[in-house]
Write an enzyme that holds these catalytic residues in place. Sequence first.
Site, PDB file in Angstrom:
ATOM      1  N   GLU A   1      -1.308  -1.407  -4.837  1.00  0.00           N
ATOM      2  CA  GLU A   1      -2.550  -0.671  -5.063  1.00  0.00           C
ATOM      3  C   GLU A   1      -2.329   0.385  -6.137  1.00  0.00           C
ATOM      4  OE1 GLU A   1      -5.873   0.398  -2.100  1.00  0.00           O
ATOM      5  OE2 GLU A   1      -4.543   2.132  -2.132  1.00  0.00           O
TER       6      GLU A   1
ATOM      7  N   ASP B   1      -2.449   1.286   6.859  1.00  0.00           N
ATOM      8  CA  ASP B   1      -1.674   0.982   5.652  1.00  0.00           C
ATOM      9  C   ASP B   1      -1.224  -0.478   5.630  1.00  0.00           C
ATOM     10  OD1 ASP B   1      -0.965   4.080   4.817  1.00  0.00           O
ATOM     11  OD2 ASP B   1      -0.949   3.734   6.972  1.00  0.00           O
TER      12      ASP B   1
ATOM     13  N   ASP C   1       0.878  -1.169   0.000  1.00  0.00           N
ATOM     14  CA  ASP C   1       0.000   0.000   0.000  1.00  0.00           C
ATOM     15  C   ASP C   1       0.916   1.220   0.000  1.00  0.00           C
ATOM     16  OD1 ASP C   1      -2.397   1.532   0.206  1.00  0.00           O
ATOM     17  OD2 ASP C   1      -2.000   1.792   2.339  1.00  0.00           O
TER      18      ASP C   1
END
Length: 165
Positions: free
Chosen positions: A67, A140, A7
Amino acid sequence: MVILGVDPGLAIVGYALIEKQGNKYRVIDYGSINTPSKLESVDRLKIIHTDMVNIINKYNPDQMAVEKLFFNKNVKTAIEVGQARGVILLAGSQARLKIYEYTPLQVKQAVAGYGRAHKSQVQRMVKALLNLNEIPKPDDVADALAISICHGNSYRLNRKWGTKG
């Protein structure tokens, strides 16, 4: 198959390593790369790249899932996240990892079964699917675990149906 889920962010990068065997997941490690806000952006990006290279070298994952950047109303934040993604993708590419990218909607759909799920719903599913005692913090890290799960599920389906991930 060992999956490195990431992330991206400039202040905090969440990362997670999970092993997928059949329909089961095993957590190998997870954590965050934190960069001090007092540093110049270029120095923060260097920290992210160096730490990501070290994580890849330590765990030797088979694949990386990151992501995708989504449109953010805050242009400065979008640029910073994009720069962080760049050095993360570079680290994966230098290690010759196969890299897959997923939108937040795809991650939510794969983990919670609903693309518009709230963050808390996704986090509870991560905890349940990985048999964790608590939801990992910061957010996160939980997001990185969700991205890893998303890839594990998507990769299996893509291989079965011959579609591109």
